[in-house]
Design a protein around this motif. Structure first.
Motif, short mmCIF file in Angstrom:
data_model
loop_
_atom_site.label_atom_id
_atom_site.label_comp_id
_atom_site.label_asym_id
_atom_site.label_seq_id
_atom_site.Cartn_x
_atom_site.Cartn_y
_atom_site.Cartn_z
N ASP A 159 0.83 -1.21 0.00
CA ASP A 159 0.00 0.00 0.00
C ASP A 159 0.86 1.25 0.00
OD1 ASP A 159 0.97 -0.02 2.50
OD2 ASP A 159 -0.94 0.17 3.54
N ASP A 160 2.12 1.08 -0.43
CA ASP A 160 3.03 2.21 -0.46
C ASP A 160 3.98 2.02 -1.63
OD1 ASP A 160 4.13 4.41 1.80
OD2 ASP A 160 5.58 3.75 0.28
N LEU A 161 4.35 3.09 -2.30
CA LEU A 161 5.21 2.97 -3.48
C LEU A 161 6.56 2.33 -3.15
CD1 LEU A 161 4.85 6.23 -5.58
CD2 LEU A 161 4.19 3.92 -6.19
N ILE A 162 7.13 2.72 -2.02
CA ILE A 162 8.46 2.20 -1.69
C ILE A 162 8.37 0.72 -1.38
CG2 ILE A 162 10.34 2.39 -0.03
CD1 ILE A 162 9.69 5.38 0.09
N SER B 128 -3.55 10.08 0.04
CA SER B 128 -2.86 8.95 -0.55
C SER B 128 -2.88 9.16 -2.05
CB SER B 128 -3.57 7.64 -0.20
OG SER B 128 -4.81 7.59 -0.86
N ILE B 129 -2.04 8.42 -2.77
CA ILE B 129 -1.98 8.60 -4.23
C ILE B 129 -3.36 8.37 -4.83
CG2 ILE B 129 -1.03 7.64 -6.35
CD1 ILE B 129 1.57 7.19 -4.85
N ALA B 130 -4.05 7.30 -4.34
CA ALA B 130 -5.36 6.98 -4.91
C ALA B 130 -6.34 8.13 -4.69
CB ALA B 130 -5.89 5.68 -4.29
N SER B 131 -6.39 8.66 -3.45
CA SER B 131 -7.41 9.69 -3.19
C SER B 131 -7.05 11.00 -3.87
CB SER B 131 -7.57 9.88 -1.69
OG SER B 131 -6.37 10.35 -1.13
#
Lengths: 542, 735
Positions: free
Chosen positions: A131-134, A202-205
């Protein structure tokens, strides 16, 4: 952070098992060394059961993906462990058994091989739950890095080394591309979190807010596109597919079977997570379903068409069974991308309209069927003039297999006919929702290309089946024999049984659950994100 | 006995015709389905279980009668479940009950109606279904028991194979009859076709059996094409393949038809039953697709009795009865059904009169009786047709099993010129009696079940003003039927005792190729002598092998069943069931006076009993005079003297009116010519196209292959180039 540990027990179990295997595999006693594979298999079974009972995170657009993905990886992983039996150190161990040499831990590869096998599966599981890019980047690399070594040590011949080096450098190039994409995605949204509970950035929101408002930021969109193209390396899609046949052919059949599934699974989990973050947009922003934001939608579409067409066209001209399967593996990635293009459909869409569920079910089916085909190849050997053995590779090695070794022969026939998608086998039920979901999202052109490609695929798959089933074996040819590892035949048999039985099993309900999509709420503008760049790329947001 | 008969007579003749007189049950509620009893699942489930267990027996190379006992046990269980389900279904008359076994096919490609396709593995239980399932499971149980003895010469692989296909057949048949949608029906339809193929070709080392199996399969394919097209058209027109939804969607059209405004129904709707009819004619062996059924007698006799007489061939009748609402919406479908049925009945009866092989005679009589059933459906007495199916199932199974017993005991002898007085031989009494009952039924002798069921059809034909001519055809055929039936009985079963064993004694020399005959019984009945003896001697030492307990028990049960099958008529059982199902005939309003056909001014329903009794008696008397009176041997009878009178007619009938040759000339020869021409075209044109189609991916592959140089830097360059191009495309699209 600590609450994430709760969802990570399967990975923790695999990691611990990998550490144990790494030590056990170095034992001077041969009997103890042989425990590596059973330990790995047992760990996978435990991890699979634990994964089945893990409570997934409630947020994110695909909340049940981690559960499905981890269980799938563990389940197919057990079969892969059977398939990989006897791969590392084969000649070295037999030399030790003959007394020709003593045991030297420096020269042995068994411990690393099985530990890396588990690490790679751990990486694939971590991808499913990212749930995180890294986290996602590290998980993807954890999936891939061990495979380079597995390829290198798989046969002990130079061609494996060559394949591994190619795979490594090209893999690094691919990783660079999606890492660049991730960076731009971070730059365009200001956060590395992919999903977060409602109300938190978050990226999605943020992407949802941009899409609902001025359109997705050009930097973020470039990031999405590059991330997708980079991950295409993992799933062996055009234009990142070049390595596939060379690497599969250089590796042993068992490792090739592993490569055809595990990085592909991790890649598709990543693509689904990224696409979920970008969102499938309906005709109005409040609708769930619909298509990916432009131009990502067009790009995935183009890549899907190119991938299946190029894969199939190249598979047609192969005389090496392994290369043929390598190209067909490219084509299958193209088929699965159709499901990504189709998207999950409207809310409460039935299974047949949900492209995400279709991808997940196809991944499962492909894992099972592909395993069968590679298991047959891994179970056959061609004796060389100097007495050593190579794995069967040429299509002609399979002549009359149903007559000479019925079990292997029929496994092969079932696998390739299943991969071809002939009813009533598993492959048909896997391909069907790809068609129907694409039809229900109005991608008629894509469906036609998919249909044509399925027909082209029949050409080479049926050739494999007919060589094994209809042609008579060459009686004078005793150079092809069974390999001494019955576990591989067992893996093939398990896959053949799966191809018949899973077709009747309501597993699609499980995939349906895994593909459940919920819209991410757009982040309210007041909640402090970097200002969306209104000047770039506004018109094409739908 | 006399008392009983007179009682029966008074009841039967005084009773007003059931279909008309008795107060009709309330009209069934079509389109609504309530939850049914779960035990119905056992009806298809147990035969499937039997098939799986027998397959395991085959895998384990069982060489005992175990497969037979498994099958008999499972089928008896299925019969019990059928009875139980029947009771549950008649408890709620007029209401169909549904049981969903598992979700099967669910596709959708949009939200609008007609954009989804659903077919569950679900059961549709109404009284029509249960009528069929009662006799299918009941007869299958009995015949499986019979076959346990009959097939005993083939213990081992062949025995297992037989029972596997047998159990699979019952499963397929129950899918066909019990399915709640056309897809499941089609699955069962193809399933029974497959099992029929497998069982006709059971003696696969015999070329004629293989040819017969192929013929059956191909003829059925033609019919199945019609059914498949019908199913597709149904889906296109009604947006569903589920019975309940089809009936619901068809209800407005049925109302139109009931008001006599049939012309307003769209043509495509009217076409659906015509296409179904093609399928029904293939499966139920009607003109022009009947030719496979007589040849299907190459299979073992129990198979002929069950599949090719009692059950599978009635699937077409079931299909028409099930979709009678659609048939009544069509101008042409019912007349086609009626006239084809009558034509087939007559044609098959004339062929049956001239044959010498008793099993073939029975096969032609099956074709003929199926013609009666279709004629009954066509003149809209679905109750009569269904009742004829029911009675025919019993008496025809009896007749076939009797013929099978003869074949079994006389080393495959079936020629009526070589057998005589069989009923008087030691141990053959039961078979003789059973044959007598069966023949009386088939001939339509008064107060037998066959008499009542045939009368229902005849009376309705005469009662309908448009079908008077059809009534005469059927009546004439009834006379022929009585004649050829008793021709068999008088020549083979009574008269002076004489027999010549069949040629299957030869089989002792070559045990490998089995046949349904008598060889290989290890029970000390003094069969053919040791192998070393010449076969010519074998005939002298031959003793007929009387049937054992299994055959006798089944014969007795079936005989009793054939007699008792008359009882339902007296209580209007079948009309009650049919009226409560989708096969109910709707009243068509005629403007003004209801036209009603008469039989010389009398009500056909009242006088047909006497007329058909007289016609049947005349037929029997002819047979008696020509084939029994004064006959001293088996080979010839007075009838032979009459042959010249008929001139070429007799010879033509004997040669089955040259229909096979005609088809050969009309279809096969042109097809051969066309196929040679097309072969050339194929070689030149199509192969060229295929090569081109194969060549294009190949050429593309070869072109692309150059990119696969194996050089690392080349690959890296390709990847970067690809990313660049696609990113550029993205940029263009974004811009």
């Amino acid at each position: 952070m600590i609450e994430k540990i709760g969802a990570l027990w399967p990975e923790i179990i695999l990691f611990a098992a990998a550490c144990i295997v790494m030590v056990v595999g170095l034992s001077p006693t041969a009997a103890v060394r042989r425990l590596c594979a059973p330990l790995a298999g047992a760990a996978l079974i435990v991890a699979g059961i634990v994964a089945w009972f893990t409570t997934p995170a409630a947020h994110g657009p695909l909340p049940m993906l981690p559960l499905f993905g981890k269980t799938l990886v563990a389940g197919v992983g057990v079969l892969l462990a059977l398939l990989l039996a006897g791969t590392p150190d084969r000649e070295y161990e037999s030399a030790i058994a003959r007394g020709a040499t003593g045991y030297d831990p420096i020269r042995a590869n068994r411990a690393e091989f099985w530990a890396f096998f588990l690490f790679s599966l751990t990486g694939a599981m971590l991808c499913a739950g990212a749930d995180d890019l890294i986290w996602l980047f590290l998980a993807l690399e954890l999936t891939s890095l061990p495979t380079y070594i597995m390829v290198a040590v798989s046969t002990g011949r130079n061609r494996s080394m060559e394949a591994a080096v190619k795979y490594f450098f090209l893999g690094a190039l691919g990783a660079a591309v999606f890492l660049y994409g991730f960076t731009l995605l971070y730059g365009g949204t200001g956060t590395t979190r992919l999903f977060a509970p409602a109300g938190e950035p978050s990226i999605a929101s943020i992407l949802a807010a941009q899409a609902a408002g001025p359109g997705i930021n050009a930097v973020a969109m470039t990031g999405l596109v590059l991330s997708f193209l980079g991950v295409c390396f993992k799933i062996a899609a055009v234009p990142m597919h070049f390595y596939t046949p060379d690497v599969y052919q250089g590796a042993s059949s068992a490792v090739a079977g592993f490569l055809a599934f595990v990085p592909k699974a991790a890649g598709f989990f990543t693509i689904l997570i990224l696409a979920g973050a970008a969102g499938w947009w309906g005709s109005s922003p409040v609708d769930a379903g619909g298509s990916l934001p432009q131009p990502l939608h067009q790009i995935v579409l183009i890549v899907a068409i190119l991938t299946m067409s190029v894969g199939n066209a190249l598979a047609v001209v192969q005389s090496s069974a392994k290369r043929m399967l390598a190209y067909s593996s490219i084509a299958h990635s193209g088929y699965m991308l159709v499901g990504v293009v189709a998207g999950p459909g409207p809310a409460n869409a039935p299974y047949t309209s949900n492209g995400v569920a279709a991808v997940l079910f196809y991944l499962l089916s492909y894992g099972v069927m592909n395993l069968g085909a590679f298991a047959v190849l891994a179970s056959l050997e061609r004796r060389r003039a100097d007495g050593s053995a190579d794995e069967a590779d040429d299509v002609n090695d399979l002549k009359g297999l149903c007559a000479t070794r019925p079990l292997l022969g029929w496994t092969l026939v079932l696998s390739v006919v299943g991969l071809l998608g002939l009813p009533p086998l598993l492959g048909f039920w896997a391909k069907l929702p790809l068609f129907t979901s694409a039809i229900s999202s109005n991608e008629i052109g894509l469906v036609i290309v998919l249909g044509l490609n399925s027909a082209v695929a029949a050409y080479y798959y049926l050739r494999l089946a007919s060589v094994a089933l209809l042609e008579s074996p060459e009686l004078t040819n005793d150079t092809v024999r069974s390999s001494p590892f019955p576990a591989r035949a067992v893996a093939g048999l398990a896959s053949a049984v799966g191809i018949v039985l899973l077709a009747a099993w309501p597993l699609n309900q499980w995939a349906m659950q895994g593909g459940r999509y919920q819209r991410v709420e757009p982040l309210k503008a007041a909640e402090g994100t970097p200002p969306a760049r209104v000047d770039a790329g506004a018109p094409a947001a739908r | 006995m006399t008392h009983l008969l007179s009682h029966l007579a008074s009841v039967a003749l005084a009773a007003s015709p059931p279909a008309e007189g008795a107060a009709r049950a309330a009209a069934p509620v079509l389109g609504r389905v309530v939850e049914g009893p779960w035990t119905a699942v056992l009806i298809p489930g147990l035969p499937l279980l039997a098939a799986v267990l027998v397959a395991l027996c085959a895998a384990g190379r069982v060489r005992s009668k175990l497969p037979a006992w498994i099958t008999v046990g499972c089928l008896a269980g299925a019969f019990a479940a059928a009875v139980q389900t029947y009771l549950a279904v008649v408890h709620q008359p007029g209401l169909a009950q549904g049981v969903r076994v598992l979700e099967w096919i669910h596709l959708s490609w949009g939200e609008k109606p007609g954009q989804s396709f659903a077919a569950d593995f679900g059961l549709y239980l109404d009284s029509l279904t249960m009528l069929w399932m009662l006799f299918v499971t009941g007869l299958a149980t009995l015949i499986a028991l019979y076959a346990s003895e009959y097939m005993a010469h083939d213990l081992g692989a062949g025995y297992n194979r037989f029972y596997f296909a047998f159990a699979l057949f019952v499963f397929s048949m129950s899918c066909l009859v019990m399915g709640d949608n056309l897809i499941l029906l089609y699955l069962g339809w193809e399933g029974v076709g497959l099992c029929s193929y497998l069982l006709i070709g059971y003696f696969y080392k015999k070329p004629s059996a293989v040819a017969a199996a192929k013929k059956a399969f191909i003829m059925n394919r033609i019919g199945d094409l019609g059914l498949a097209l019908g199913i597709m058209l149904t889906f296109v027109q009604f947006g569903s393949v589920r019975y309940a939804e089809i009936f619901e969607a068809a209800a407005p059209y049925l109302t139109l038809a009931g008001e006599g405004r049939i012309g307003e129904i769209p043509l495509l709707i009217q076409l659906i039953p015509v296409l179904f009819t093609v399928g029904a004619f293939g499966k139920s062996a009607q003109l022009p697709l009947y030719v496979w059924l007589p040849d299907a007698m190459e299979g073992p006799t129990p198979v002929s009795a069950l599949i090719h007489a009692a059950t599978m061939v009635t699937a077409g009748v079931y299909l028409v009865a099930r979709f009678l609402p659609l048939y009544q919406c069509s101008t042409w479908a019912l007349p086609i059904v009626a006239w084809t049925g009558a034509g087939t009945a007559l044609l098959a009866a004339t062929i049956g009169m001239a044959q010498f092989d008793i099993k073939r005679i029975m096969a032609y009589s099956t074709v003929s009786q199926l013609g009666y059933m279709f004629a009954g459906l066509g003149v809209l007495t679905s109750a009569g047709a269904a009742y004829h199916v029911f009675t025919h199932a019993f008496f025809k199974a009896t007749l076939f099993l009797g013929c099978g017993a003869v074949m079994h005991g006389f080393a495959g002898q079936l020629d009526l010129r070589k057998l005589s007085g069989v009923a008087f031989m030691k141990g053959w009494g039961i078979v003789g009696l059973a044959m007598l009952v069966g023949c009386l039924n088939l001939a339509g002798f008064p107060f037998t079940a066959g008499f009542f069921s045939k009368d229902m059809i005849l009376a309705e034909a005469f009662a309908s003003p448009t079908y008077q001519a059809l009534g005469w055809v059927l009546l004439f055929t009834a006379g022929l039927t009585a004649y050829y039936t008793f021709r068999v009985f008088f020549r083979v079963f009574i008269g002076p005792k004489f027999y010549e064993p069949g040629d299957e004694l030869h089989a002792h020399d070559d045990h490998g190729h089995g046949h349904g005959g008598a060889h290989g019984h290890g029970d000390g009945h003094g069969h053919a002598p040791a192998k070393a003896k010449a076969t010519a001697d074998a005939a002298h030492d031959f003793h007929p092998h009387a049937p054992g307990w299994a055959i006798n028990v089944v014969m007795v049960l079936l005989t009793v069943g054939s007699i008792l099958a008359a009882y339902p008529y007296l209580i209007s059982w079948v009309p009650g069931l049919i009226d409560a199902s989708s096969a109910r005939v709707i009243e068509v309003a005629h403007g003004g006076e209801h036209a009603h056909g008469t039989f010389f001014g009398y009500d056909p329903h009242a006088v047909m009993y006497y007329v058909s009794a007289i016609v049947g008696a005349v037929g029997i008397i002819f047979a008696f005079v020509l084939h029994f009176v004064g006959r001293t041997g088996a080979a010839t009878a007075k009838a032979d003297a009459l042959l010249p009178v008929f001139g070429p007619l007799a010879r033509w009938a004997q040669n089955k009116w040259y229909v096979d040759e005609f088809y050969n000339f009309l279809v096969r020869v042109p097809l051969l010519v066309i196929s040679h021409v097309l072969h050339l075209a194929d070689k030149l044109l199509v192969d060229g196209l295929v090569d081109l189609a194969g060549f294009m991916p190949q050429a593309a592959g070869r072109g692309l292959r150059r990119q696969q140089t194996g050089a690392l830097n080349g690959y890296a360059f390709g990847m970067v180039l690809g990313v660049g191009v696609i990113a550029a495309i993205g940029a263009v699209l974004l811009w």
